[in-house]
Write a protein that holds these residues in place. Sequence first.
Motif, short mmCIF file in Angstrom:
data_model
loop_
_atom_site.label_atom_id
_atom_site.label_comp_id
_atom_site.label_asym_id
_atom_site.label_seq_id
_atom_site.Cartn_x
_atom_site.Cartn_y
_atom_site.Cartn_z
N GLY A 63 0.81 -1.21 0.00
CA GLY A 63 0.00 0.00 0.00
C GLY A 63 0.85 1.26 0.00
N GLU A 64 1.93 1.25 0.75
CA GLU A 64 2.82 2.41 0.79
C GLU A 64 3.53 2.60 -0.54
OE1 GLU A 64 5.30 1.67 4.14
OE2 GLU A 64 3.66 1.93 5.55
N MET A 65 3.97 1.50 -1.16
CA MET A 65 4.62 1.62 -2.47
C MET A 65 3.63 2.16 -3.49
SD MET A 65 7.19 -1.66 -2.85
CE MET A 65 5.86 -2.77 -3.17
N TRP A 66 2.40 1.65 -3.46
CA TRP A 66 1.37 2.15 -4.37
C TRP A 66 1.15 3.64 -4.16
CZ3 TRP A 66 -3.20 4.34 -2.75
CH2 TRP A 66 -4.07 4.71 -3.77
N ALA A 67 1.05 4.05 -2.91
CA ALA A 67 0.80 5.46 -2.60
C ALA A 67 1.96 6.33 -3.06
CB ALA A 67 0.57 5.64 -1.10
N ASN A 68 3.20 5.86 -2.91
CA ASN A 68 4.34 6.64 -3.40
C ASN A 68 4.27 6.82 -4.92
OD1 ASN A 68 5.79 7.37 -1.11
ND2 ASN A 68 6.76 5.38 -0.96
N HIS A 69 3.95 5.75 -5.63
CA HIS A 69 3.83 5.85 -7.09
C HIS A 69 2.65 6.74 -7.47
CE1 HIS A 69 7.00 3.08 -7.99
NE2 HIS A 69 6.46 2.14 -7.23
N GLU A 70 1.57 6.61 -6.74
CA GLU A 70 0.37 7.39 -7.04
C GLU A 70 0.62 8.88 -6.77
OE1 GLU A 70 -3.64 7.61 -8.34
OE2 GLU A 70 -2.26 5.93 -8.33
N ILE A 71 1.31 9.21 -5.69
CA ILE A 71 1.57 10.63 -5.40
C ILE A 71 2.50 11.22 -6.45
CG2 ILE A 71 3.56 10.47 -3.83
CD1 ILE A 71 0.69 12.63 -2.90
N THR A 72 3.44 10.42 -6.94
CA THR A 72 4.32 10.89 -8.01
C THR A 72 3.52 11.13 -9.29
OG1 THR A 72 6.17 9.68 -7.04
CG2 THR A 72 6.39 10.36 -9.33
N ALA A 73 2.64 10.20 -9.63
CA ALA A 73 1.84 10.35 -10.84
C ALA A 73 0.90 11.55 -10.76
CB ALA A 73 1.04 9.07 -11.08
N ILE A 74 0.26 11.73 -9.62
CA ILE A 74 -0.69 12.84 -9.51
C ILE A 74 0.05 14.18 -9.45
CG2 ILE A 74 -0.99 12.98 -7.01
CD1 ILE A 74 -4.04 13.07 -7.69
N THR A 75 1.28 14.18 -8.95
CA THR A 75 2.08 15.40 -8.96
C THR A 75 2.41 15.80 -10.39
OG1 THR A 75 2.99 14.87 -6.80
CG2 THR A 75 4.21 16.46 -8.12
N PHE A 76 2.77 14.82 -11.22
CA PHE A 76 3.01 15.12 -12.63
C PHE A 76 1.74 15.62 -13.30
CE2 PHE A 76 6.89 12.48 -12.33
CZ PHE A 76 7.78 13.39 -12.91
N GLN A 77 0.60 15.05 -12.96
CA GLN A 77 -0.66 15.51 -13.53
C GLN A 77 -0.94 16.96 -13.12
OE1 GLN A 77 -3.98 13.05 -12.48
NE2 GLN A 77 -5.38 14.10 -13.86
N ALA A 78 -0.72 17.28 -11.86
CA ALA A 78 -0.91 18.65 -11.38
C ALA A 78 0.05 19.61 -12.09
CB ALA A 78 -0.72 18.71 -9.87
N TYR A 79 1.29 19.18 -12.23
CA TYR A 79 2.31 20.00 -12.91
C TYR A 79 1.89 20.28 -14.36
CZ TYR A 79 6.89 21.24 -14.83
OH TYR A 79 7.92 21.86 -15.46
N ASN A 80 1.40 19.26 -15.05
CA ASN A 80 0.96 19.45 -16.43
C ASN A 80 -0.22 20.41 -16.53
OD1 ASN A 80 2.92 17.85 -17.63
ND2 ASN A 80 1.71 15.99 -17.41
N LEU A 81 -1.14 20.33 -15.58
CA LEU A 81 -2.27 21.27 -15.58
C LEU A 81 -1.78 22.71 -15.34
CD1 LEU A 81 -4.90 19.17 -13.62
CD2 LEU A 81 -5.04 19.86 -16.03
N LEU A 82 -0.80 22.87 -14.47
CA LEU A 82 -0.23 24.21 -14.23
C LEU A 82 0.45 24.74 -15.49
CD1 LEU A 82 1.27 23.65 -10.67
CD2 LEU A 82 -0.71 25.05 -11.24
N LEU A 83 1.19 23.88 -16.18
CA LEU A 83 1.85 24.31 -17.42
C LEU A 83 0.83 24.66 -18.50
CD1 LEU A 83 4.89 21.88 -17.76
CD2 LEU A 83 4.90 24.28 -17.11
N GLU A 84 -0.22 23.88 -18.61
CA GLU A 84 -1.26 24.18 -19.60
C GLU A 84 -1.91 25.52 -19.30
OE1 GLU A 84 -4.14 21.28 -21.07
OE2 GLU A 84 -2.94 19.75 -20.05
#
Length: 148
Positions: A43-64
Amino acid sequence: MSGTSVQTDIGERLDAAAGSGDLRPLRNAFRIGFESLVGSAVGEMWANHEITAITFQAYNLLLEAEIARSPEKVTDLQYSYEQLAPVFERLQLVLAPITPERDRVLQAALDLYQLGFGPASIFSLRGAELSDRAAAARLSTESHALAQ
């Protein structure tokens, strides 16, 4: 404690329990304990990967939002950005028992995520800039029309 010492400790406890005859309660306790450890690690490994993925998604929305050409597009991007809030909150709960590594991942993600909120957010600033440009262009057109 190393894996070898844990294995040795378990073996000793099983040997000690062997004298009592019934090992089922002890084996069940170990099985449940190990399943919990493995489940929480996964669960912790999944959450680490998920937080990284959602951070990239947030970053892309900011760039857009930074390169958007209309206030409506900025508003749509801001709405999409705000939909990430429940995911961030859920991941914070999963990663609550913080290790230094997870703390760095979580803090970097939250710092970036906070850029999209408040009066100084990219969405607010870009939306205001595009609205001001549209108003300036309209005034310029009107003043040019009046001059002629």
